[in-house]
Design a protein around this motif. Structure first.
Motif, PDB file in Angstrom:
ATOM      1  N   LEU A  55     -10.783 -29.288  -5.004  1.00 28.70           N
ATOM      2  CA  LEU A  55     -11.155 -30.392  -5.876  1.00 28.70           C
ATOM      3  C   LEU A  55     -10.239 -30.405  -7.085  1.00 28.70           C
ATOM      4  N   PHE A  90      -7.044 -32.013  -6.516  1.00 35.13           N
ATOM      5  CA  PHE A  90      -7.149 -33.463  -6.424  1.00 35.13           C
ATOM      6  C   PHE A  90      -7.409 -34.075  -7.792  1.00 35.13           C
ATOM      7  N   HIS A 137     -14.435 -41.936  -5.970  1.00 32.68           N
ATOM      8  CA  HIS A 137     -14.116 -40.644  -5.362  1.00 32.68           C
ATOM      9  C   HIS A 137     -15.217 -39.613  -5.672  1.00 32.68           C
ATOM     10  N   HIS A 149     -18.258 -37.362  -3.392  1.00 31.53           N
ATOM     11  CA  HIS A 149     -18.703 -35.960  -3.424  1.00 31.53           C
ATOM     12  C   HIS A 149     -20.201 -35.882  -3.704  1.00 31.53           C
ATOM     13  N   GLU A 202     -13.091 -33.067   0.889  1.00 30.97           N
ATOM     14  CA  GLU A 202     -12.486 -34.285   0.343  1.00 30.97           C
ATOM     15  C   GLU A 202     -12.652 -35.510   1.243  1.00 30.97           C
ATOM     16  N   SER A 256     -15.099 -38.300  -0.271  1.00 26.58           N
ATOM     17  CA  SER A 256     -14.541 -38.841  -1.508  1.00 26.58           C
ATOM     18  C   SER A 256     -13.332 -39.753  -1.242  1.00 26.58           C
TER      19      SER A 256
HETATM   20 ZN    ZN Z   1     -12.308 -34.653  -4.858  1.00 27.50          ZN
END
Ligand code: ZN
Length: 626
Positions: free
Chosen positions: A11, A14, A412, A416, A440, A443
């Motif tokens: 995460l 990202f 996004h 999650h 991911e 998201s």
């Molecule tokens: Zn993410």
């Protein structure tokens, strides 16, 4: 501790796309309407209550002692110990979430920071109080385990958890062997430590005079900023100067990376794996074919990348495309502004393809203060979703600044959050936290659905072109560039596994070959100067043990999921019931297969490529009519 890793490294990598600067915060926390601030009172009403709960939790860790040495003796002991483990893990996650989110609200305040540090200590105590559990579970034989399940059917709730530990049995050594491996751990981080100190602190990075007379200091950050210059001669010099400097240290960089590969060889050998890749993927039970299929698919679809490169050449108005022409943006960035209400609105509309239940849950998230929306002084930058308070609800930290990228980031993070919400609701705690390989997917699916919706509803051609251009760039950088990294990582390990040594020079040759293939040097698509073969020395991900391929697989899987949601009426229910609600009740690959996305085949990659071509069709139509 199983759950706290929830806000994971993946995460955070990202997150980079959604970094915002604290200085844009122009209001204090108390000037912001409470409905745009998360409500941490849902976790604990006051800090005092948090503290007393923490005290109780700390005391209760003693309860683990009596289970030590009993787990392979009876089903009852095993069941009671695992139940206690899950209860305490759950409490710890909730305590930790409160302290860390309180601290993220204002990182300059010392009380929450102290609370967070206390939690780090408690987490360490928890780990040490429970460290006997995994090794003892490994001593339970298969036959014994069958008998345990028969004697105590309630134990079945832990099947996935136990299987995930037990499948490691053949790669686990006797206690003496394990002790040696544990002791070798002290050396394991050295290659990465040395690389990171060398490249971040000691390397004498160059300074370059740009065409406007300004000096650009070209460390990694300066390079990545200036390589996107719209002035061609500047970006050519940026490449030449930066890579020229790295090239001078090719031998040293090579020795560092070879040390990393040798470390992986050590673990592969002592843990009895047939390859370094096999060992790395086994941690998450991912079949090797997922990795090799990805590489094969990238090669098969290079013509689509070449089409993109030709389009890039056309849009930048160049006679010849060079590797240093990869980063300037295709279209001038067009401003697309949204206030929070408009963002909420467009996200709900775009995600309505996921059905009423999904939208209802989004409403709950927006209306019940799950989200901390605005930047305020001292607040942690970037964005995240935290789904680890199992009995309560997920939370989102945002730094909303009113741009399209912020809307996309919000969609996004909501992906999650919805994944956590449905998994927490439908799975027992032990199975609630979804596998990292899937982290991911929900998201990025939301990001894609949002972009598709917005594209269908805007008329302004420049805005359309800008949005399409940035979508296209994501496909290049994730599907192809990350896969090229993954292939490099695989090949360098294979060279060592075949008994050959790796030097800086050999690594550069290997990298340059891949660069030329992926960017079509022999086909006359891109000019690649030999010097750029040193680019590998700039990529820190080669020290992450076969991690990067997941960027590409996540993107493929998300692309396939989004496509199927738009095409197939039954998909939205399947996605909610069998994916979002699945947590880690199974391994990642079978969960995806359950919603028709089979990562061992080329279908997901093919769907992503189809999408990439549709984006280019649309862009070419706009360009032809200009
Ligand atoms: Zn993410």
């Amino acid at each position: 501790m199983y759950k706290l890793i929830g806000v994971s490294i993946m995460l955070s990598l990202f997150f980079i796309i959604s970094q915002t600067v604290g200085s844009e915060a122009n209001r204090n926390r108390d000037q912001i309407e409470s409905k745009y601030k998360w409500n941490l009172e849902d976790l604990y009403k006051t800090n005092d209550i948090w503290r007393s709960e923490k005290g109780k939790m700390e005391k209760s860790l003693d309860k683990f002692k009596k289970f030590q040495g009993t787990l392979n003796k009876s089903a009852d002991e095993l069941y009671d110990c695992l139940s206690l483990l899950m209860d305490k893990d759950k409490e710890l996650s909730r305590l930790y979430s409160y302290a860390s989110m309180l601290s993220d609200q204002n990182t300059k305040e010392s009380i929450p920071l102290g609370m967070k540090q206390e939690m780090d200590q408690l987490a360490t105590k928890f780990s040490s109080a429970t460290s006997f559990i995994d090794p003892e579970i490994l001593t339970i034989t298969k036959i014994q385990m069958k008998e345990f399940y028969k004697a105590k059917p309630e134990l079945k709730i832990f099947t996935q958890f136990l299987d995930d530990i037990q499948r490691r049995r053949e790669h686990t050594l006797d206690p003496v062997g394990e002790k040696i491996i544990a002791n070798a751990g002290i050396m394991a981080g050295s290659p990465d430590d040395i690389y990171s100190i060398f490249s971040n602190a000691d390397l004498p990075y160059p300074t370059l005079k740009l065409s406007d007379g300004k000096d650009a200091y070209l460390d990694a950050a300066g390079y990545s900023l200036n390589r996107a210059s719209s002035i061609r001669d500047d970006r050519r010099k940026v490449f030449e100067t930066f890579f020229g400097t790295l090239k001078k240290f090719e031998r040293t960089f090579g020795t560092q990376l070879y040390a990393q590969v040798k470390k992986d060889m050590f673990y592969k050998n002592v843990r009895k794996y047939s390859s370094c890749l096999g060992r790395a993927l086994d941690a998450n039970n991912i079949p090797i074919s997922v990795y090799t299929t990805l590489i094969d698919n990238a090669h098969k679809n290079l013509p689509t990348l070449y089409r993109y490169l030709k389009l890039r050449k056309r849009m930048l108005g160049l006679d010849e495309l060079h590797y240093y022409d990869m980063y300037p943006s295709l279209v001038k960035k067009v401003n697309m502004d949204y206030n929070v209400k408009a963002a909420e609105d467009v996200i709900k509309k775009a995600l309505s393809v996921l059905g009423d239940d999904y939208v209802q849950t989004l409403n709950i998230a927006f209306d019940n203060r799950w989200i901390d929306m605005y930047p305020t002084p001292g607040k942690r930058s970037g964005a995240y979703s935290n789904g680890s308070a199992y009995d309560i609800h997920p939370y989102i930290l945002m730094n909303f600044n009113g741009k399209y990228d912020d809307v996309s980031t919000l969609a996004h993070e909501l992906g999650h959050t919805m994944h956590s919400f449905y998994s927490n609701k439908n799975q027992p705690y032990v199975n609630a936290d979804y596998p990292i390989f899937l982290a991911e997917v929900a998201s990025i699916t939301n990001e894609i659905l949002l972009a598709d919706y917005v594209l269908d509803h805007i008329k302004n051609q420049d805005k359309k072109l800008s949005l399409l251009g940035s979508q296209l760039e994501s496909y290049r950088t994730t599907l192809f560039r990350q896969t090229m990294f993954a292939e490099f990582e695989l090949k360098m390990h294979e060279i060592a596994e075949n008994g050959k040594s790796l030097t800086g020079d050999a690594l550069t040759k290997l990298y340059l070959g891949l660069l030329k293939t992926y960017y079509g040097a022999d086909e006359g698509i891109t000019k690649i100067e030999d010097l750029y073969g040193i680019e590998w020395a700039y990529i820190p991900h080669f020290y992450y043990n076969f991690y990067v391929f997941q960027y590409a697989t996540s993107y493929c899987a998300s692309s396939a999921v989004a496509e199927k949601i738009l095409q197939d009426k039954g998909m939205k229910n399947k996605f909610i019931k069998k994916f979002l609600s699945a947590g880690n009740s199974n391994y990642a690959i079978p969960i995806l297969k359950g919603v028709g996305v089979d990562m061992t085949t080329s279908e997901p990659f093919d769907l992503a490529i189809k999408k990439m071509n549709i984006i280019m069709d649309k862009m070419e139509i706009i360009l032809d009519n200009k």
